[in-house]
Design an enzyme around this catalytic site. Structure first.
Site, PDB file in Angstrom:
ATOM      1  N   SER A 145       0.869  -1.175   0.000  1.00  0.00           N
ATOM      2  CA  SER A 145       0.000   0.000   0.000  1.00  0.00           C
ATOM      3  C   SER A 145       0.905   1.224   0.000  1.00  0.00           C
ATOM      4  O   SER A 145       2.085   1.124   0.344  1.00  0.00           O
ATOM      5  CB  SER A 145      -0.860  -0.012   1.278  1.00  0.00           C
ATOM      6  OG  SER A 145      -1.417   1.258   1.543  1.00  0.00           O
ATOM      7  N   TYR A 158      -2.887  -0.944  10.228  1.00  0.00           N
ATOM      8  CA  TYR A 158      -2.760  -1.180   8.776  1.00  0.00           C
ATOM      9  C   TYR A 158      -1.412  -0.653   8.278  1.00  0.00           C
ATOM     10  O   TYR A 158      -0.707  -1.312   7.513  1.00  0.00           O
ATOM     11  CB  TYR A 158      -3.922  -0.474   8.066  1.00  0.00           C
ATOM     12  CG  TYR A 158      -4.032  -0.718   6.581  1.00  0.00           C
ATOM     13  CD1 TYR A 158      -4.672  -1.851   6.083  1.00  0.00           C
ATOM     14  CD2 TYR A 158      -3.519   0.197   5.658  1.00  0.00           C
ATOM     15  CE1 TYR A 158      -4.795  -2.063   4.716  1.00  0.00           C
ATOM     16  CE2 TYR A 158      -3.631  -0.010   4.290  1.00  0.00           C
ATOM     17  CZ  TYR A 158      -4.274  -1.136   3.828  1.00  0.00           C
ATOM     18  OH  TYR A 158      -4.382  -1.346   2.463  1.00  0.00           O
TER      19      TYR A 158
HETATM   20  P1  NDP Z   1     -11.747  -6.064  -0.477  1.00  0.00           P
HETATM   21  O1  NDP Z   1     -12.324  -5.838   0.877  1.00  0.00           O
HETATM   22  O2  NDP Z   1     -12.537  -5.679  -1.666  1.00  0.00           O
HETATM   23  O3  NDP Z   1     -11.319  -7.598  -0.643  1.00  0.00           O
HETATM   24  C1  NDP Z   1     -10.600  -8.252   0.354  1.00  0.00           C
HETATM   25  C2  NDP Z   1     -10.481  -9.716   0.003  1.00  0.00           C
HETATM   26  O4  NDP Z   1      -9.699 -10.358   1.019  1.00  0.00           O
HETATM   27  C3  NDP Z   1     -11.808 -10.429  -0.073  1.00  0.00           C
HETATM   28  O5  NDP Z   1     -11.767 -11.350  -1.129  1.00  0.00           O
HETATM   29  C4  NDP Z   1     -11.881 -11.168   1.265  1.00  0.00           C
HETATM   30  O6  NDP Z   1     -12.669 -12.325   1.141  1.00  0.00           O
HETATM   31  C5  NDP Z   1     -10.402 -11.509   1.471  1.00  0.00           C
HETATM   32  N1  NDP Z   1     -10.041 -11.772   2.852  1.00  0.00           N
HETATM   33  C6  NDP Z   1     -10.061 -10.920   3.909  1.00  0.00           C
HETATM   34  N2  NDP Z   1      -9.650 -11.554   5.010  1.00  0.00           N
HETATM   35  C7  NDP Z   1      -9.353 -12.827   4.650  1.00  0.00           C
HETATM   36  C8  NDP Z   1      -8.889 -13.972   5.353  1.00  0.00           C
HETATM   37  N3  NDP Z   1      -8.647 -13.930   6.671  1.00  0.00           N
HETATM   38  N4  NDP Z   1      -8.691 -15.117   4.662  1.00  0.00           N
HETATM   39  C9  NDP Z   1      -8.931 -15.176   3.326  1.00  0.00           C
HETATM   40  N5  NDP Z   1      -9.383 -14.124   2.622  1.00  0.00           N
HETATM   41  C10 NDP Z   1      -9.587 -12.969   3.278  1.00  0.00           C
HETATM   42  O7  NDP Z   1     -10.337  -5.304  -0.437  1.00  0.00           O
HETATM   43  P2  NDP Z   1      -9.443  -4.689  -1.616  1.00  0.00           P
HETATM   44  O8  NDP Z   1      -9.641  -5.461  -2.851  1.00  0.00           O
HETATM   45  O9  NDP Z   1      -9.624  -3.240  -1.616  1.00  0.00           O
HETATM   46  O10 NDP Z   1      -7.973  -4.976  -1.029  1.00  0.00           O
HETATM   47  C11 NDP Z   1      -7.155  -6.042  -1.494  1.00  0.00           C
HETATM   48  C12 NDP Z   1      -5.728  -5.811  -1.014  1.00  0.00           C
HETATM   49  O11 NDP Z   1      -5.242  -4.585  -1.550  1.00  0.00           O
HETATM   50  C13 NDP Z   1      -5.612  -5.674   0.513  1.00  0.00           C
HETATM   51  O12 NDP Z   1      -4.408  -6.283   0.947  1.00  0.00           O
HETATM   52  C14 NDP Z   1      -5.545  -4.182   0.711  1.00  0.00           C
HETATM   53  O13 NDP Z   1      -4.882  -3.828   1.901  1.00  0.00           O
HETATM   54  C15 NDP Z   1      -4.753  -3.775  -0.515  1.00  0.00           C
HETATM   55  N6  NDP Z   1      -4.891  -2.371  -0.865  1.00  0.00           N
HETATM   56  C16 NDP Z   1      -6.109  -1.878  -1.246  1.00  0.00           C
HETATM   57  C17 NDP Z   1      -6.220  -0.546  -1.608  1.00  0.00           C
HETATM   58  C18 NDP Z   1      -7.485   0.045  -2.102  1.00  0.00           C
HETATM   59  O14 NDP Z   1      -7.508   1.261  -2.341  1.00  0.00           O
HETATM   60  N7  NDP Z   1      -8.557  -0.705  -2.257  1.00  0.00           N
HETATM   61  C19 NDP Z   1      -5.072   0.360  -1.512  1.00  0.00           C
HETATM   62  C20 NDP Z   1      -3.848  -0.271  -1.094  1.00  0.00           C
HETATM   63  C21 NDP Z   1      -3.784  -1.588  -0.779  1.00  0.00           C
HETATM   64  P3  NDP Z   1     -13.674 -12.811   2.351  1.00  0.00           P
HETATM   65  O15 NDP Z   1     -14.636 -11.689   2.547  1.00  0.00           O
HETATM   66  O16 NDP Z   1     -14.276 -14.052   1.835  1.00  0.00           O
HETATM   67  O17 NDP Z   1     -12.791 -13.047   3.524  1.00  0.00           O
END
Ligand code: NDP
Length: 254
Positions: A145, A158
């Site tokens: 990030s 975070y």
């Molecule tokens: P979302 O909330 O849209 O998606 C998160 C995903 O992670 C879901 O598929 C969720 O599935 C899964 N997940 C969460 N916890 C677990 C777990 N314990 N085990 C397995 N799966 C898990 O988030 P984003 O797509 O926005 O974020 C994706 C990545 O990108 C993250 O690491 C985030 O920190 C990073 N990021 C995002 C930014 C943004 O602007 N969106 C900016 C910078 C970094 P389920 O609900 O089934 O658990």
């Protein structure tokens, strides 16, 4: 003869947190470049819907439901993935966000964010790495990030986790590069996903993001694909321990 350095045909990729947001966009992007993709998540109905959607688009997609924070579940989940065939690419993407001022932060929230955004990447990679090392090749991509470089109010766990993940990326490179594994990071800026639903609903915040980002707007999840395909493919064969920030210029301009 034309050469396509970015072709992922014959490659199989596991994307943690691949059932929504950036993870799903990355899965689709890798599949569009020829990879078979394995999507991970906890919510099985959401995961199955994502897999069915990709299959309907003509891609080779399957599901690997497990909680990336549960050591036993990770071990069993990766064993299942490897029983299904060779794996070439691992994207540690699963992540969560919890907001609270530091003085009101509970240890439970701290631990939940640290284990999901940092420790889980170690747990999953630790199970996959022996498979990569046995073959002498493999690509690990950690999703960082802009918070791997800067801080911001109310998201201290975070920020600590994502900064730690940058360090873990280097540590994995130090241990595994000689064995043919490449470990790199992608650091997204602000992208419109479920994780940022509250921010997207806040007009003042969305205006701040647009104003603070040199590109003048939020990122679209598809705009992360280029960096992921590069780091997954032969095009990056001598790139290791690096981070590519895909942030519309945010970290470079004050
Ligand atoms: P979302 O909330 O849209 O998606 C998160 C995903 O992670 C879901 O598929 C969720 O599935 C899964 N997940 C969460 N916890 C677990 C777990 N314990 N085990 C397995 N799966 C898990 O988030 P984003 O797509 O926005 O974020 C994706 C990545 O990108 C993250 O690491 C985030 O920190 C990073 N990021 C995002 C930014 C943004 O602007 N969106 C900016 C910078 C970094 P389920 O609900 O089934 O658990």
């Amino acid at each position: 003869m034309t050469v396509n350095l970015f072709d992922l045909s014959g490659q199989r990729a596991l994307i943690t947190g691949g059932s929504s947001g950036l993870g799903l966009a990355l899965a689709r992007g890798l599949a569009q470049h020829g990879a078979a993709v394995v999507l991970n998540g906890r919510d099985v109905s959401k995961l199955d819907a994502a897999v069915i959607g990709l299959q309907a688009e003509g891609f080779n997609a399957s599901a690997a439901p497990f909680d990336v924070t549960d050591e036993t579940a990770v071990r069993a989940g990766i064993a299942d993935v490897l029983a299904g065939g060779e794996l070439h690419i691992l994207i540690n993407n699963a992540g969560i966000q919890r907001r609270a001022p530091l003085t009101e932060l509970t240890l439970d929230i701290w631990n939940e964010v640290l284990i999901t955004n940092l420790t889980a990447a170690m747990l999953v990679s630790r199970e996959v790495a022996p498979h990569f090392l046995a073959r002498g090749s493999g690509k690990v991509i950690n999703i960082l990030s802009v918070m791997s470089e800067v801080g911001r109010r109310t998201i201290s766990p975070y920020t600590a986790a994502k900064t730690g993940l940058k360090g873990l990326t280097r540590a994995m490179c130090a241990e595994w590069a000689e064995g043919g594994i490449q470990v790199n990071g992608i650091g997204p800026g602000y992208f419109a996903t479920q994780m940022n639903a509250a921010l997207l609903a806040d007009e003042a915040f969305t205006a701040w993001v647009s104003g603070r980002t040199p590109a003048g707007r939020w990122g679209n999840p598809e705009e992360l694909v280029g960096a992921a395909v590069f780091l997954s493919s032969r095009a990056s064969s001598y790139v290791n321990g690096q981070v590519i920030y895909v942030d519309g210029g945010m970290l470079s301009v004050l």
